[in-house]
Design an enzyme around this catalytic site. Structure first.
Site, PDB file in Angstrom:
ATOM      1  N   SER A 157       1.852   8.042  -5.234  1.00 25.11           N
ATOM      2  CA  SER A 157      -0.344   8.969  -5.348  1.00 25.11           C
ATOM      3  C   SER A 157       0.922  10.417  -5.281  1.00 25.11           C
ATOM      4  CB  SER A 157      -0.612   7.914  -4.040  1.00 25.11           C
ATOM      5  OG  SER A 157      -1.690   8.533  -3.993  1.00 25.11           O
ATOM      6  N   HIS A 216      -4.093   0.102  -5.735  1.00 24.90           N
ATOM      7  CA  HIS A 216      -3.338   1.675  -5.250  1.00 24.90           C
ATOM      8  C   HIS A 216      -2.281   1.018  -4.626  1.00 24.90           C
ATOM      9  CE1 HIS A 216      -3.307   5.300  -4.890  1.00 24.90           C
ATOM     10  NE2 HIS A 216      -2.343   5.950  -3.325  1.00 24.90           N
ATOM     11  N   ASP A 220      -7.231   0.368  -9.234  1.00 25.15           N
ATOM     12  CA  ASP A 220      -6.621   1.617  -9.118  1.00 25.15           C
ATOM     13  C   ASP A 220      -7.683   2.142  -8.352  1.00 25.15           C
ATOM     14  OD1 ASP A 220      -5.919   3.612  -7.224  1.00 25.15           O
ATOM     15  OD2 ASP A 220      -4.377   3.798  -7.556  1.00 25.15           O
TER      16      ASP A 220
END
Length: 722
Positions: free
Chosen positions: A568, A687, A655
């Site tokens: 991320s 995600h 995501d």
């Protein structure tokens, strides 16, 4: 097929360049791969499938190793197990996991008596008297490739339950309600909700949040139980500012509803009595709310309620003139009164949360880079820290729903100590171990070491580095070893010591695991975060590079034996260090990586963009921010004429936090400069990646096998460790 065709190496997909021109602040950028953003376009889907096929072909030789690692992980886990029960109302609530099942079961059993605060010791082979299985995730997941539970709530009287399910990975949930005694499904079907729906204390309503088109939680609603749909639901609060989100919950005393609007740097809280909820559901405007403090830029705070000597107090944790936060209290009926300081601000000790129970409060804070838990005495304001023996550990409270409970449920662990659950008896100070996660296969914590190092950054700042290793391979630093360096460094999120079943597959092969606690995280307090965000963001990247160099110079590893990983915002870190110092790493694993940050943050219509301006800056309106972000965002800064490390980018089609298009574009751009970059896109996931524990273990085995291949130990040999 000819023999040559059978042995021909796979050919990487080539994404055609279709330039799209954007202009901001007089800067003209030609983006050749923006067309990959069209998620539903058949050509885009075909390209992603081709990338998956190429990655599979390139890594086909690792399939036996992947299966070996998967079996190692699986073999360490007691697949049929139970969690420690948590008391709520007249029941003990706990979870079951069953061998061969991807998802857990939510269960409960009745209390022995009203005074029963000692959780029953459950055994998988012994029937639990009065057990009720409330929800079986495996049943809910039938027919779906993806399943996530986003809400689970039981009424105070224990008669009804609700649960919210996401089967796409887009974090939008469908909530249903059941009568537990009869098993009857109520007509309520609430679709498109955010996570965290719950019953009101009287069980008559469901409190939930909705999200707008940018996935920003923008409204708080009340739904009357028994209504089939959301048609007659009442919005009790709405947040109009695109930079803020909104949510609501109840104090542990169940006496107040708390509605919070917040951005990354500012918050505003309203409270109102729970007794007013029926009137609120009829006419939201008719019920007055008390605003604790009106929103003021860069002032954050949270609120809880306690009753001390018969008086109602609101305890406010805030950073007004207190960088690392302080705790004050104000009378509940006069929140504008002069606050009384309860825990004063202490620079370097970051107060993180305060949970008020009937007789005491649980305080969580961090100092010296370690998370800590203490008990606050309401009358003396003294905080008693709960002590643990290890120098590196992670402790936190959890599973404490009851207002009047005399014990505090704690979770504890370290890099070498598997997760442990305690009850802390506040009156006596006794720490009772309730469960120690068992690692099958003969695991002994004494076989592994952990330590904290301090690496000097270029500006003289000392960066904490956590190092974990298996002792039989010798002390780290005695000779260069394969090393896995992890980093994150954003949102004040800390990477605290924690045990991992999968990590043992690395350590047992002689790999050293290390965490670079770079600026931008929260490990060393709020200043540590401030020094790695906005105009200081580059510190996160250079810190990671400096840690890597420190480990090489200290003899812990060498560039051809080091793999870096981040996910991320940590994926942004990976992309940035790949451009800054490609020569330092043999490989880089970037999981759902935020690598096209400038394109995303320039577009306020994309999910969560406006909210993110307080973390990264606003390049749309500020030319200096634009220039600064453009100087580091990975996609913009792929370099020609350098040898990049091997790169594996993992992403998910659904995501909503970091769109799949970012790593897809990044990999296409890396291929232009002949980098060895692979992309793997889960076509039904969000995600957090794939759902289901076995799927998650296989995904991690996939990543570790790639790492071992990069490090030259994929065959299991340890000749490179000499």
């Amino acid at each position: 097929m000819t023999p040559d065709a059978q042995t021909a190496p796979p050919i990487a997909p080539t994404a055609p360049r279709r330039p799209v021109v954007r202009t901001h602040h007089g800067d003209v950028v030609e983006d050749g791969y923006e067309w990959l953003r069209a998620k539903d376009d058949a050509e885009v889907r075909a390209h992603l499938e081709a990338e998956n096929a190429y990655t599979d072909a390139r890594l086909a030789h690792l399939e036996p190793l992947r299966e070996t690692i998967f079996q190692e992980i699986k073999g360490r886990v007691r697949e049929t197990d139970l969690t420690v029960p948590v008391r709520q109302g007249g029941w003990w609530y706990y979870g079951r996991s069953l061998e061969g099942r991807q998802y857990g079961l939510q269960c409960r059993a009745p209390l022995a008596s009203e005074d029963d605060w000692t959780p029953p010791k459950l055994d998988v082979d012994v029937e639990v008297p009065g057990e009720q299985v409330l929800l079986d995730g495996n049943v809910e997941a039938e027919g779906h490739e993806y399943f996530a539970l986003g809400a689970f709530s039981v009424t105070t009287d224990g008669s009804r339950m609700l649960w919210g399910v996401d089967t796409q990975g887009d974090e939008r949930y469908t909530v249903r309600v059941k009568d537990i005694a009869t098993g009857e499904l109520l007509p309520d079907v609430l679709e498109g909700l955010g996570g965290g729906a719950r019953f009101t204390p009287d069980g008559r309503f469901i409190l939930y949040s909705t999200v707008d088109d940018a996935w920003r939680p923008d409204g708080v609603w009340l739904h009357r139980v028994g209504e089939p749909t959301r048609e007659h639901d009442v919005e009790i609060a709405h947040e109009d500012d695109d930079a803020f989100w909104i949510g609501a919950g109840f104090t542990r005393s169940r006496q107040y509803l708390v509605i919070e609007s917040a951005s990354n740097t500012t918050s505003e809280i309203q409270v109102l009595p729970v007794a007013a909820l029926p009137r609120l559901a009829e006419d939201p405007a008719a019920v007055p709310r008390t605003t604790i403090w009106s929103r003021s830029e860069r002032i954050e705070y949270s609120v809880d309620h306690a009753v001390v000597d018969g008086a109602d107090w609101l305890y406010v944790l805030h950073n007004r003139g207190a960088l690392d936060f302080e705790l004050v209290r104000v009378p509940a009926d006069a929140p504008d009164a002069e606050p009384e300081v309860v825990i004063p601000h202490s620079p370097g000790t970051r107060l993180e949360s305060v949970d008020c129970l009937r007789d005491f409060a649980i305080v969580e804070y961090r100092s010296g880079g370690i998370p800590r838990v203490g008990i606050l005495d309401y009358r003396t304001h003294a905080v008693r820290e709960i002590a643990f023996d290890e120098p590196l550990y992670n402790a936190g409270s959890g599973g404490n729903p009851e207002w009047a409970q005399p014990v505090v449920r704690l979770s504890y662990g370290s890099f070498t100590t598997p997760g442990t659950v305690f009850d802390y008896v506040v009156e006596t100070g006794e720490l009772r171990e309730l469960k120690h996660v068992e690692v099958l296969g003969g695991y002994d914590p004494a076989d592994y070491g952990q330590e904290r190092l301090w690496a000097p950054a270029a500006d003289g700042t000392l960066i904490p580095v956590s190092v974990v290793w298996k002792r039989s391979f010798g002390d780290p630093g005695a000779a260069p070893r394969p090393l896995h360096l992890y980093g994150y460094g954003s949102y004040e999120h800390s990477i605290d010591p924690g045990f991992s079943y999968a990590r043992l597959s690395e350590l047992d092969r002689g790999v050293v695991f290390a965490v670079a606690h770079v600026r931008g995280g929260g490990e060393m307090g709020r200043a540590w975060y401030e020094d790695g965000k906005l105009a200081n963001k580059r510190n996160s990247f250079t810190d990671f590079v400096d840690v890597a160099r420190f480990l090489v110079d200290g003899g812990y590893t060498s560039p051809d034996r080091m793999v870096a990983e981040g996910g991320s915002a940590g994926g942004l870190l990976m992309g940035a260090v790949a451009n800054l110092a490609p020569e330092l790493f043999a490989g880089i694993l970037a999981d759902v990586p935020f690598v096209d940050a400038l394109t995303t943050i320039l577009d306020p219509s994309l999910p969560l963009t406006v909210i993110e301006w307080e973390e990264w800056g606003d390049p749309l309106h500020d030319p200096e921010v634009y220039a600064y972000m453009k100087s580091y965002t990975p996609y913009e800064n792929v370099r020609k004429g350098v040898r990049y490390p091997r790169i594996l980018a993992m992403t998910s089609l659904n995501d909503t936090r970091v769109l799949y298009v970012e790593p897809a574009k990044w990999v296409a751009r890396l291929r232009e400069v002949d980098a060895d970059a692979l992309l793997r896109c889960e076509m039904t996931a969000g995600h957090g990646g794939v759902s289901g524990r076995y799927n998650a273990w296989r995904e991690r085995a996939f990543q570790l096998a790639w790492m071992f291949d990069v490090l030259g130990i994929a065959d299991g040999a340890s000749d490179r460790l000499a």
